[in-house]
Design an enzyme around this catalytic site. Structure first.
Site, PDB file in Angstrom:
ATOM      1  N   GLU A   1      20.736  25.504  23.012  1.00 26.20           N
ATOM      2  CA  GLU A   1      20.330  25.321  21.625  1.00 26.20           C
ATOM      3  C   GLU A   1      18.918  24.740  21.581  1.00 26.20           C
ATOM      4  OE1 GLU A   1      24.365  24.326  19.113  1.00 26.20           O
ATOM      5  OE2 GLU A   1      23.214  22.640  19.901  1.00 26.20           O
ATOM      6  N   CYS A   2      18.040  25.346  20.847  1.00 30.13           N
ATOM      7  CA  CYS A   2      16.683  24.851  20.610  1.00 30.13           C
ATOM      8  C   CYS A   2      16.004  24.499  21.939  1.00 30.13           C
ATOM      9  CB  CYS A   2      16.710  23.671  19.645  1.00 30.13           C
ATOM     10  SG  CYS A   2      15.113  23.347  18.859  1.00 30.13           S
ATOM     11  N   GLY A   3      15.869  23.216  22.275  1.00 28.86           N
ATOM     12  CA  GLY A   3      15.251  22.854  23.544  1.00 28.86           C
ATOM     13  C   GLY A   3      15.982  23.439  24.731  1.00 28.86           C
TER      14      GLY A   3
ATOM     15  N   THR B   1      20.083  29.917  20.989  1.00 28.32           N
ATOM     16  CA  THR B   1      19.674  29.918  19.589  1.00 28.32           C
ATOM     17  C   THR B   1      18.654  28.815  19.362  1.00 28.32           C
ATOM     18  OG1 THR B   1      21.338  28.317  18.850  1.00 28.32           O
ATOM     19  CG2 THR B   1      21.992  30.635  18.889  1.00 28.32           C
TER      20      THR B   1
END
Length: 438
Positions: free
Chosen positions: A328-330, A428
């Site tokens: 997720e993200c990072g 994501t």
């Protein structure tokens, strides 16, 4: 059905008024008075709950009236576990939300306070004004007459004369003053590009929180605050989200820490095993795990260390040959081919996706997300609808893998950050809050 303990919502007219330091000082002061205090955060914030935990000694949970349905809100409310008092911290301004209703509402702190039955304590920065601050307070008090309003805490008061004039205005407006905090520059928490630094990075967090508590005790009427708290709403408790696997290898360190507490609590409550590992310490995921999960965080600040973490990267690649990996993200950025830091230096990441991201070319991405999956994601089937939140500055330079989902903002407009999928790997840019109930 369950009736929640008495509670309060600490909010403000806008961000940057000092409500977080008031929140932390209040949590610790109430705890020092012998109360069992349950903290909550209104809205999609994954940094503040760690500070709440440090101050109250109990895990803090997010309420989110846009992303969560009534059952999940009830399940999170049930985490109070015999607390004497609940204290929620708002996000942004009290009435700030989105334009389109989500699963339960528009996502404002006022909605959370109404659902929980908590009176609002408004923290007002009175710098540069005196009696005029009362007009602001009165407007917030009257904007929604159904919302219980306990009073205000005046922050950044310049002098005794300034306090006296401001109190006169509040008295005229019929607004109760619960405290007045003198201006002190040392009360500001350190920040970076996503807001506060992480709690684990604060150089002396315990001393800071103790100082906030003493400052509040000297300048705020704690007895009046306790008396202002009202019994919470009666809600139906429900299970928290179920785990995506039985044994979950979870990246956990200064680069990867942004996971919503209600998810981890739900996973553990359902019997899942959480197996933490640290990419920054060059640790690979436990090969016996069923799933490797890399949450968001600050990989852009640790590009060199992650690029040099050969045990982590090779172990993750071996794991992904046969088992699912999600970021997720990072965490998504770390699964990609490379990451470019703010100086323009390119760092090699795990290479499980072909994603290339740049923090040098900063662009602000912020908002709720609704995603409809084009392929399975751990814990969810193709076609499932998910609710989440996106908050980052990194820009995608290259994303040649297959899209993971059709992603929309809170108003239903498509967004270009669709996530990626390749073999057993998914990622994501939004942080998962919950799946929608069919």
């Amino acid at each position: 059905m369950m009736t929640n303990p008495p509670g309060l919502m600490i909010s403000a007219p806008a961000s940057g008024t000092g409500k977080t330091t008031v929140m932390l000082g209040l949590l610790r002061a109430l705890r020092d008075d012998g109360l069992t205090v349950q903290p909550y955060k209104s809205g999609p914030d994954y940094i503040d709950p760690a500070f709440h935990l440090a101050a109250a000694g109990r895990p803090s949970f997010n309420f989110d009236t846009w992303a969560m349905d009534e059952a999940l809100l009830g399940g999170i409310a049930a985490q109070q576990n015999g607390a004497d008092i609940c204290v929620g911290e708002g996000s942004m301004g009290l009435f700030d939300g989105v334009a389109t209703r989500g699963q339960s509402g528009f996502g404002s702190s006022a909605e959370t306070a109404l659902k929980m039955g908590w009176p609002v304590v408004l923290v007002i920065d009175v710098g540069g004004q005196a009696q005029s601050a009362a007009a602001t307070a009165l407007g917030f008090k009257m904007y929604n007459p159904d919302l219980p309003f306990a009073g205000v805490i005046l922050n950044r008061v310049a002098s005794p004369r300034h306090e006296r004039l401001t109190r006169l205005g509040m008295e005229r407006a019929g607004v109760k003053v619960l405290g007045a905090l003198p201006r002190r520059g040392d009360l500001k928490l350190p920040e970076r590009h996503l807001g506060l630094i992480q709690a684990v990075e604060h150089p002396d967090l315990e001393a800071a929180i103790s100082g906030y508590a003493e400052f509040l005790r000297e300048n705020v009427n704690l007895d009046a605050l306790k008396q202002a708290a009202r019994a919470g709403a009666t809600m139906a408790p429900a299970p928290l989200p179920t785990p995506p696997a039985q044994r979950i290898a979870l990246a956990r360190d200064a680069a990867f820490s942004f996971t919503y507490p209600h998810l981890l609590e739900g996973w553990r409550a359902a019997g899942a095993e959480i197996l933490p590992f640290s990419p920054l310490a060059d640790q690979a995921p436990d090969p016996s795990a069923d799933l490797a999960w890399l949450p968001g965080g600050y990989p852009e600040l640790h590009g060199g260390a992650l690029a040099a973490a050969q045990t982590f990267k090779s172990g993750l690649r071996v794991f992904a040959e046969t088992k699912p990996v999600h970021g997720e993200c990072g965490g998504y950025m770390a699964l990609g081919a490379s990451l470019i830091d703010k100086e323009g230096v390119r760092h090699e990441m795990a290479g499980l996706l072909n994603l290339v991201t740049s923090y040098e070319k900063r662009k602000f991405h912020l908002g709720y997300r609704r995603a409809v999956l084009q392929a399975p994601l751990p814990g969810f089937d193709t076609g499932a609808a998910l609710r989440g939140h996106e908050f980052h500055y990194s820009t995608i330079l290259d994303e040649p893998d297959a899209p993971l989902a059709n992603v929309f903002d809170a108003d239903g407009n498509p967004v270009p950050e669709t996530g990626s999928r390749k073999n057993h790997v998914t990622g994501t840019f939004f942080h998962l809050i919950t799946g929608e109930t069919p």
